[in-house]
Design a protein around this motif. Structure first.
Motif, PDB file in Angstrom:
ATOM      1  N   ALA A 119       0.815  -1.225   0.000  1.00 38.80           N
ATOM      2  CA  ALA A 119       0.000   0.000   0.000  1.00 38.80           C
ATOM      3  C   ALA A 119       0.846   1.270   0.000  1.00 38.80           C
ATOM      4  CB  ALA A 119      -0.943  -0.001   1.195  1.00 38.80           C
ATOM      5  N   GLN A 120       1.985   1.257   0.678  1.00 34.58           N
ATOM      6  CA  GLN A 120       2.814   2.461   0.756  1.00 34.58           C
ATOM      7  C   GLN A 120       3.308   2.897  -0.622  1.00 34.58           C
ATOM      8  OE1 GLN A 120       3.720  -0.515   1.931  1.00 34.58           O
ATOM      9  NE2 GLN A 120       5.646  -1.014   0.978  1.00 34.58           N
ATOM     10  N   ASN A 121       3.329   1.993  -1.596  1.00 38.79           N
ATOM     11  CA  ASN A 121       3.772   2.338  -2.945  1.00 38.79           C
ATOM     12  C   ASN A 121       2.749   3.169  -3.712  1.00 38.79           C
ATOM     13  OD1 ASN A 121       6.052   0.801  -2.417  1.00 38.79           O
ATOM     14  ND2 ASN A 121       5.240  -1.006  -3.426  1.00 38.79           N
ATOM     15  N   PHE A 122       1.524   3.233  -3.202  1.00 39.27           N
ATOM     16  CA  PHE A 122       0.450   3.916  -3.910  1.00 39.27           C
ATOM     17  C   PHE A 122       0.010   5.211  -3.246  1.00 39.27           C
ATOM     18  CE2 PHE A 122       0.137  -0.560  -4.998  1.00 39.27           C
ATOM     19  CZ  PHE A 122       0.119  -0.490  -6.384  1.00 39.27           C
ATOM     20  N   LYS A 123       0.601   5.563  -2.122  1.00 37.68           N
ATOM     21  CA  LYS A 123       0.185   6.774  -1.416  1.00 37.68           C
ATOM     22  C   LYS A 123       0.635   8.012  -2.175  1.00 37.68           C
ATOM     23  CE  LYS A 123      -0.254   4.989   3.185  1.00 37.68           C
ATOM     24  NZ  LYS A 123      -0.042   5.199   4.582  1.00 37.68           N
ATOM     25  N   LYS A 124      -0.290   8.965  -2.295  1.00 35.10           N
ATOM     26  CA  LYS A 124       0.034  10.233  -2.960  1.00 35.10           C
ATOM     27  C   LYS A 124       0.640  11.181  -1.930  1.00 35.10           C
ATOM     28  CE  LYS A 124      -3.793   9.842  -6.190  1.00 35.10           C
ATOM     29  NZ  LYS A 124      -5.049  10.423  -6.634  1.00 35.10           N
ATOM     30  N   GLU A 125       1.570  11.998  -2.419  1.00 35.59           N
ATOM     31  CA  GLU A 125       2.159  12.996  -1.520  1.00 35.59           C
ATOM     32  C   GLU A 125       1.143  14.084  -1.260  1.00 35.59           C
ATOM     33  OE1 GLU A 125       6.011  14.507  -2.421  1.00 35.59           O
ATOM     34  OE2 GLU A 125       6.664  12.605  -3.274  1.00 35.59           O
ATOM     35  N   LYS A 126       1.093  14.533  -0.014  1.00 35.93           N
ATOM     36  CA  LYS A 126       0.182  15.614   0.349  1.00 35.93           C
ATOM     37  C   LYS A 126       0.727  16.937  -0.131  1.00 35.93           C
ATOM     38  CE  LYS A 126      -1.889  13.396   4.302  1.00 35.93           C
ATOM     39  NZ  LYS A 126      -2.248  13.508   5.700  1.00 35.93           N
ATOM     40  N   LYS A 127      -0.185  17.789  -0.622  1.00 30.37           N
ATOM     41  CA  LYS A 127       0.222  19.125  -1.081  1.00 30.37           C
ATOM     42  C   LYS A 127       0.468  19.997   0.130  1.00 30.37           C
ATOM     43  CE  LYS A 127      -2.318  18.843  -5.362  1.00 30.37           C
ATOM     44  NZ  LYS A 127      -3.398  19.387  -6.184  1.00 30.37           N
ATOM     45  N   GLN A 128       1.517  20.797   0.073  1.00 26.52           N
ATOM     46  CA  GLN A 128       1.870  21.694   1.187  1.00 26.52           C
ATOM     47  C   GLN A 128       1.141  22.986   1.071  1.00 26.52           C
ATOM     48  OE1 GLN A 128       3.676  20.941   3.790  1.00 26.52           O
ATOM     49  NE2 GLN A 128       4.503  19.007   3.127  1.00 26.52           N
TER      50      GLN A 128
END
Length: 88
Positions: A79-88
């Motif tokens: 699952a960690q391979n599919f997490k999107k980065e959060k916008k700052q």
């Protein structure tokens, strides 16, 4: 519901369209033991009609809400391979 395989771990998944129109990958085994008896709801479940609910998968005698599916990201070892980065 469409059936497929997870690109990360290869396990079977079902795709359920949520009430917001998004496709949610879920584990194919239906879950009947979930409820809402506490204010702390740490799990998610997706109903066959696409409702995404906060709940507890083991209600310990609480009200059982019905049948649903666990989002695959909760059980996928990749699952960690599919997490999107959060916008700052």
């Amino acid at each position: 519901m469409n059936i497929g395989r997870c690109k990360g771990c290869g396990q079977p998944i079902v795709w359920i369209v949520t009430t917001k129109g998004k496709k949610m990958p879920c584990d194919p085994q239906p879950v009947t033991g979930y409820g809402d008896h506490t204010t702390v709801k740490k799990d998610k479940i997706v109903t066959g009609t696409g409702m995404v609910l906060s709940c507890n998968l083991k209600p310990d005698g609480g009200t059982v809400l019905g049948v649903g599916y666990v989002p695959h990201w909760a059980t996928c070892p990749a699952a960690q391979n599919f997490k999107k980065e959060k916008k700052q």
